[in-house]
Enzyme design. Structure first.
Site, PDB file in Angstrom:
ATOM      1  N   HIS A 161     -12.838   2.869   0.042  1.00 27.79           N
ATOM      2  CA  HIS A 161     -12.819   1.834   1.101  1.00 27.79           C
ATOM      3  C   HIS A 161     -13.502   0.545   0.632  1.00 27.79           C
ATOM      4  CE1 HIS A 161     -13.003   5.431   4.104  1.00 27.79           C
ATOM      5  NE2 HIS A 161     -11.743   5.027   4.004  1.00 27.79           N
ATOM      6  N   ASN A 184     -13.743   0.585  17.845  1.00 24.57           N
ATOM      7  CA  ASN A 184     -13.306   0.913  19.215  1.00 24.57           C
ATOM      8  C   ASN A 184     -14.175   1.880  19.992  1.00 24.57           C
ATOM      9  OD1 ASN A 184     -10.695  -0.537  19.258  1.00 24.57           O
ATOM     10  ND2 ASN A 184     -10.239   0.829  17.549  1.00 24.57           N
ATOM     11  N   GLY A 194     -10.707   8.360   7.664  1.00 24.33           N
ATOM     12  CA  GLY A 194     -11.695   8.637   6.617  1.00 24.33           C
ATOM     13  C   GLY A 194     -12.868   7.711   6.895  1.00 24.33           C
ATOM     14  N   ARG A 241     -11.675  16.067   7.223  1.00 23.34           N
ATOM     15  CA  ARG A 241     -12.422  16.371   5.991  1.00 23.34           C
ATOM     16  C   ARG A 241     -13.840  16.820   6.324  1.00 23.34           C
ATOM     17  NH1 ARG A 241     -11.142  10.755   3.014  1.00 23.34           N
ATOM     18  NH2 ARG A 241      -9.386  10.450   4.420  1.00 23.34           N
ATOM     19  N   GLU A 290      -8.369  -5.078   5.075  1.00 20.17           N
ATOM     20  CA  GLU A 290      -8.269  -4.769   3.648  1.00 20.17           C
ATOM     21  C   GLU A 290      -7.126  -5.538   2.992  1.00 20.17           C
ATOM     22  OE1 GLU A 290      -8.561  -0.796   5.292  1.00 20.17           O
ATOM     23  OE2 GLU A 290      -9.325  -0.135   3.365  1.00 20.17           O
ATOM     24  N   GLY A 297     -11.067   2.081  12.730  1.00 19.01           N
ATOM     25  CA  GLY A 297     -10.599   2.588  14.026  1.00 19.01           C
ATOM     26  C   GLY A 297     -11.703   3.045  14.968  1.00 19.01           C
ATOM     27  N   ILE A 298     -12.630   3.847  14.476  1.00 21.59           N
ATOM     28  CA  ILE A 298     -13.707   4.359  15.327  1.00 21.59           C
ATOM     29  C   ILE A 298     -14.809   3.299  15.471  1.00 21.59           C
ATOM     30  CG2 ILE A 298     -15.481   6.152  15.529  1.00 21.59           C
ATOM     31  CD1 ILE A 298     -13.446   7.789  13.579  1.00 21.59           C
ATOM     32  N   ASP A 300      -8.649  13.146  16.316  1.00 15.55           N
ATOM     33  CA  ASP A 300      -8.686  11.804  16.899  1.00 15.55           C
ATOM     34  C   ASP A 300      -9.846  11.686  17.895  1.00 15.55           C
ATOM     35  OD1 ASP A 300      -8.090   9.519  18.652  1.00 15.55           O
ATOM     36  OD2 ASP A 300      -6.218   9.436  17.518  1.00 15.55           O
ATOM     37  N   LYS A 353       3.337   0.846   3.093  1.00 12.46           N
ATOM     38  CA  LYS A 353       2.996  -0.164   4.099  1.00 12.46           C
ATOM     39  C   LYS A 353       2.968  -1.521   3.422  1.00 12.46           C
ATOM     40  CE  LYS A 353      -0.273   2.822   6.220  1.00 12.46           C
ATOM     41  NZ  LYS A 353      -1.677   2.926   6.220  1.00 12.46           N
ATOM     42  N   LEU A 389     -15.780   3.462   9.783  1.00 15.94           N
ATOM     43  CA  LEU A 389     -15.576   4.731  10.478  1.00 15.94           C
ATOM     44  C   LEU A 389     -14.141   4.801  10.993  1.00 15.94           C
ATOM     45  CD1 LEU A 389     -18.928   4.750  12.553  1.00 15.94           C
ATOM     46  CD2 LEU A 389     -18.549   5.537  10.199  1.00 15.94           C
ATOM     47  N   ARG A 448      -2.497  -2.120  -3.546  1.00 13.18           N
ATOM     48  CA  ARG A 448      -3.710  -1.324  -3.363  1.00 13.18           C
ATOM     49  C   ARG A 448      -3.635  -0.131  -4.327  1.00 13.18           C
ATOM     50  NH1 ARG A 448      -5.406   2.548   1.615  1.00 13.18           N
ATOM     51  NH2 ARG A 448      -7.496   2.948   0.854  1.00 13.18           N
ATOM     52  N   ASN A 464       0.880  -1.173   0.000  1.00 15.35           N
ATOM     53  CA  ASN A 464       0.000   0.000   0.000  1.00 15.35           C
ATOM     54  C   ASN A 464       0.920   1.226   0.000  1.00 15.35           C
ATOM     55  OD1 ASN A 464      -1.807   2.019   0.487  1.00 15.35           O
ATOM     56  ND2 ASN A 464      -2.695   1.102   2.322  1.00 15.35           N
TER      57      ASN A 464
END
Ligand code: AMP
Length: 397
Positions: A179, A334, A211, A240, A384, A330-331, A282, A14, A208, A90, A7
């Site tokens: 995504h 968690n 992005g 954003r 992903e 992430g969101i 964050d 990555k 979520l 990717r 990626n």
């Protein structure tokens, strides 16, 4: 079979080395500050983590360092580069040219390059990553997996904007969505978990993260998604703006003296949670600030949850119902507070969560549906890289 997943970003790269028998990452890591001073590679394998600080003037040097790390006697995962059967890349944008992953040939690479103007920040970096790998591993098959491909099944009335048809025909202006690998992965995982065929399920997937995008997946196919022509559209995100009235662009130019590029950058980098709260992009910082009474942090979180909730309702309407609601990234994985706010008041759709269960953090798939809840509400960790590796394995055999 071992697949290297790449990626590549503009100054980062990555990677994961995935063993397809176990579908587990045997090594993973990332290069940062490529082309800048102070570049480094963080590499993890065999339970060890190493930091390699070396000059990486370009992506080719970065790929070479990654391969060296992978075959290293101390912290490597394989004994020779020949053990890498194929490389999956990717790629952000397929335009309307590809609706699935493809084996990379010189013609494919040309087509990918022709879509650069649709993703000017990401596509050049993706192409650089592919070229760097091809230069070092010329005989290894390479596959491009597109962020947009899963959304290619949207019907025309969902992907068209209300602009003159010629703008679509001449300039490819339409909703593409992003995504895609994540929405595909979690919708398939949900079907597996529920023991049902994806063809019989109406699922809303909420990716979520930094992005964010929400998708309607009906019968295994994406029928609508919240991001648009670019990843700036949809719900407000970390930095954003998400959807705004387009007239705001010219209005801001007149009021502030910014030019168009500067306003677009303002909407991409200075807006969203960070811009509204003045605290951070964050969600952990936002929650902490809200708990200390910061009302703008509260406002940012409320706006995010409200916008997400509206998409859930809209997509239930678009599909004529909803069987399953998935939270990921992430969101989504968690942040119990956001999951509770998004689902609050959706009982009329059959959506209700177990609030105590929602507060618990579990690995793997976590079912937070309330007792008797008609719609299954699931927290599913996204992967992903695994989607990219699976497609790469399939196409390179
Ligand atoms: P992603 O883009 O999927 O990596 O998501 C990154 C974002 O997830 C971060 O910027 C945070 O806002 C959010 N995040 C990560 N961990 C947590 C957590 N434990 N609680 C709330 N939000 C989190």
């Amino acid at each position: 079979m071992k697949i290297l997943v790449i990626n590549a970003g503009s100054s980062s790269l990555k990677y994961q080395l995935i063993d397809m028998e176990t579908e587990r990452a045997e090594a993973k890591g990332g290069c940062e500050r490529i082309g800048l001073e102070g570049s480094f590679l963080k590499h993890k394998a065999n339970g060890k983590e190493v930091l390699i600080e070396e000059d990486m003037p370009n992506h080719q040097v970065a790929v070479k360092l990654v391969l060296e790390a992978l075959v290293d006697k101390e912290h490597g995962a394989i004994s020779s580069m020949k053990e890498i059967d194929a490389v999956g890349h990717r790629v952000v944008h397929s335009g309307e040219d590809f609706n699935c992953s493809v084996l990379i040939t010189p013609e494919v690479l040309e087509t990918i390059a022709s879509n650069t103007e649709l993703a000017p920040l990401h596509q050049p970096a993706n192409i650089t990553g592919i070229n760097a790998c091809r230069a070092i591993m010329p005989d290894t098959p390479m596959v491009a997996v597109f962020d947009t491909a899963f959304h290619s099944t949207m019907p025309d009335y969902a992907y068209m904007y209300g602009v003159p048809y010629e703008a679509y025909k001449n300039y490819k202006i339409r909703r593409y969505g992003f995504h895609g690998s994540s929405h595909l992965f979690v919708s398939e995982e949900a079907a597996k978990y529920l023991g049902k065929s994806k063809s019989e399920l109406k699922i809303v997937t909420c990716h979520l993260g930094n992005g964010s995008s929400i998708s309607a997946v009906n019968g295994g196919k994406c029928v609508d998604t919240s991001m648009g022509f670019t990843p700036l559209a949809g719900v407000p995100m970390g930095t954003r703006s998400g959807d705004v009235d387009p007239a705001i662009v010219e209005f801001l130019e007149t009021k502030t003296g910014m030019n168009t590029a500067e306003v677009i950058s303002y909407l991409n980098k200075k807006s969203g949670m960070a811009g509204i709260s003045g605290v951070s992009s964050d969600f952990r910082d936002l929650s902490a600030a809200m708990e200390q009474g910061n009302d703008r942090a509260r406002l940012a979180l409320d706006m995010f949850a409200y916008a997400t909730k509206k998409y859930v309702g809209a997509y239930a309407a678009a599909m004529g119902g909803i069987d399953c609601l998935v939270f990921t990234a992430g969101i989504g994985e968690n942040d119990g507070y956001i999951r509770e706010k998004v689902t609050d008041g959706l009982g009329f759709l059959g959506i209700a969560i177990d609030k105590a269960e929602n507060k618990i953090r579990k690995g793997g798939i976590h079912d937070i549906t309330a007792n008797g809840g008609k719609v299954k509400v699931l927290v599913i960790p996204t992967n992903e890289e695994l989607v990219i590796a699976r497609d790469t394995a399939r196409l390179s055999k």
